[in-house]
Design an enzyme around this catalytic site. Structure first.
Site, PDB file in Angstrom:
ATOM      1  N   ILE A 134      14.044  -9.610  87.582  1.00  0.00           N
ATOM      2  CA  ILE A 134      14.596 -10.956  87.530  1.00  0.00           C
ATOM      3  C   ILE A 134      13.430 -11.928  87.650  1.00  0.00           C
ATOM      4  O   ILE A 134      12.368 -11.578  88.175  1.00  0.00           O
ATOM      5  CB  ILE A 134      15.665 -11.215  88.617  1.00  0.00           C
ATOM      6  CG1 ILE A 134      15.084 -11.042  90.028  1.00  0.00           C
ATOM      7  CG2 ILE A 134      16.866 -10.306  88.418  1.00  0.00           C
ATOM      8  CD1 ILE A 134      16.095 -11.396  91.121  1.00  0.00           C
ATOM      9  N   ASP A 135      13.618 -13.133  87.155  1.00  0.00           N
ATOM     10  CA  ASP A 135      12.539 -14.108  87.099  1.00  0.00           C
ATOM     11  C   ASP A 135      12.002 -14.455  88.484  1.00  0.00           C
ATOM     12  O   ASP A 135      12.724 -14.399  89.477  1.00  0.00           O
ATOM     13  CB  ASP A 135      13.027 -15.403  86.429  1.00  0.00           C
ATOM     14  CG  ASP A 135      13.506 -15.188  85.016  1.00  0.00           C
ATOM     15  OD1 ASP A 135      13.055 -14.215  84.386  1.00  0.00           O
ATOM     16  OD2 ASP A 135      14.336 -15.986  84.554  1.00  0.00           O
ATOM     17  N   ARG A 136      10.727 -14.824  88.536  1.00  0.00           N
ATOM     18  CA  ARG A 136      10.103 -15.205  89.806  1.00  0.00           C
ATOM     19  C   ARG A 136      10.869 -16.336  90.480  1.00  0.00           C
ATOM     20  O   ARG A 136      11.052 -16.340  91.705  1.00  0.00           O
ATOM     21  CB  ARG A 136       8.648 -15.640  89.573  1.00  0.00           C
ATOM     22  CG  ARG A 136       7.934 -16.102  90.853  1.00  0.00           C
ATOM     23  CD  ARG A 136       6.515 -16.548  90.562  1.00  0.00           C
ATOM     24  NE  ARG A 136       6.479 -17.718  89.719  1.00  0.00           N
ATOM     25  CZ  ARG A 136       6.607 -18.969  90.166  1.00  0.00           C
ATOM     26  NH1 ARG A 136       6.810 -19.199  91.451  1.00  0.00           N
ATOM     27  NH2 ARG A 136       6.550 -19.984  89.332  1.00  0.00           N
ATOM     28  N   ARG A 224      19.482 -18.733  81.449  1.00  0.00           N
ATOM     29  CA  ARG A 224      18.828 -20.037  81.433  1.00  0.00           C
ATOM     30  C   ARG A 224      18.876 -20.662  80.037  1.00  0.00           C
ATOM     31  O   ARG A 224      19.164 -21.855  79.882  1.00  0.00           O
ATOM     32  CB  ARG A 224      17.390 -19.882  81.924  1.00  0.00           C
ATOM     33  CG  ARG A 224      17.296 -19.378  83.355  1.00  0.00           C
ATOM     34  CD  ARG A 224      15.925 -18.827  83.688  1.00  0.00           C
ATOM     35  NE  ARG A 224      14.896 -19.844  83.553  1.00  0.00           N
ATOM     36  CZ  ARG A 224      13.597 -19.597  83.754  1.00  0.00           C
ATOM     37  NH1 ARG A 224      13.193 -18.374  84.084  1.00  0.00           N
ATOM     38  NH2 ARG A 224      12.711 -20.565  83.621  1.00  0.00           N
TER      39      ARG A 224
END
Length: 283
Positions: A134-136, A224
């Protein structure tokens, strides 16, 4: 020095510890070299060997070895947020990754990554294999495998869309005014992408909607991008959308994973609210 990279091929002259060699070639102090090595910023490639991180400054090197230092003073100075082990299933473990923590490291180090924190967490060292990310900027549930067999079996589940991934996001605007629930089927990068959503609530003062999301595909930044494309960007997203800045950061959390465990042969579910591990910080 803020950021620089160095590459040194070890000659037969004056062989010594890796830290000493790097200090001599870079002009960086031995103490800073040792810290950088401990945090995963140094790599070694031996003749006919694979490239791996080298963490011990006293490690002896041989002629023909190639040392690489990726030095980023700002990154090395960071004190990363700590992940929490939600469940340890031996073959794999499940973690809550806080926002601001990478899933895996980079050339410049791995001390700010979930993978490294997991390596340091267990009393008896285990290998760590990533099966998804998952994204930072996002927080939530991440699965880590502890053997190549587990990594292979779990990766197949993700690749075949047999993992139910639920997210909760906060978006700009009154999404319920458009539709209380719906499906976004806009292609991403020339590939099909499918996102299901249901609006939980709308705050007219903040002009934001809380939304539950299930994705059926795993495209890059799918949630997103999809919500930005329909005009309701995720709050705090630093890349997609306009007017969605947020002091609390990006409001996207992977809240649960559900799948049929290839070892238990039954359905399991892990949530950000779960924990069956004693509370302690990795490392």
């Amino acid at each position: 020095m803020n950021k620089a990279s160095f590459k040194v091929t070890v000659s037969s002259e004056g062989l010594s510890g890796a830290g000493d060699i790097l200090a001599a070639h870079t002009g960086i102090s031995k103490a800073k070299i040792k810290d950088a090595m401990n945090k995963g910023a140094v790599w070694i490639t031996r003749p006919r060997g694979k490239r791996v991180r080298l963490r011990r400054a006293t490690a002896q090197v041989r002629q023909g070895d190639v040392l690489e230092l990726f030095y980023d003073g700002k990154l090395l100075a960071l004190d990363p947020p700590h992940a929490r082990c939600i469940s340890d299933k031996n073959h794999y473990s499940v973690w809550f990754k806080p926002a601001g923590l990478l899933t895996q490291g980079t050339n410049y180090g791995d001390h700010c990554s979930l993978a490294r924190q997991a390596e340091l967490y267990f009393n008896h060292k285990r290998p760590v294999f990533l099966v998804h990310r998952i994204d930072r900027e996002a927080s939530g549930v991440v699965l880590l495998a502890h053997s190549r067999d587990a990594a292979s079996k779990l990766s197949v589940l993700f690749q075949n869309n047999r993992v139910n991934k639920r997210y909760r996001i906060e978006v700009l605007g009154d999404l319920a005014g458009k539709s209380q629930s719906g499906i976004i089927e806009l292609p991403l990068d020339g590939k099909s992408a499918l996102t299901h959503y249901e609006v939980v609530s709308y705050d007219p003062e903040k002009r934001t909607s809380v939304v539950d999301v299930v994705i059926k595909t795993g495209r890059l930044h799918q949630i997103r991008r999809h919500f930005s494309m329909i005009g309701y960007p995720v709050m705090g997203d630093p890349r997609y959308g306009r007017g969605n800045k947020n002091a609390r950061g990006m409001m996207l959390e992977a809240v649960s994973l559900r799948f049929t465990c290839p070892f238990l042969k039954k359905q399991v579910e892990f949530s950000v609210r779960d924990t069956d591990e004693p509370s302690k910080e990795p490392g």
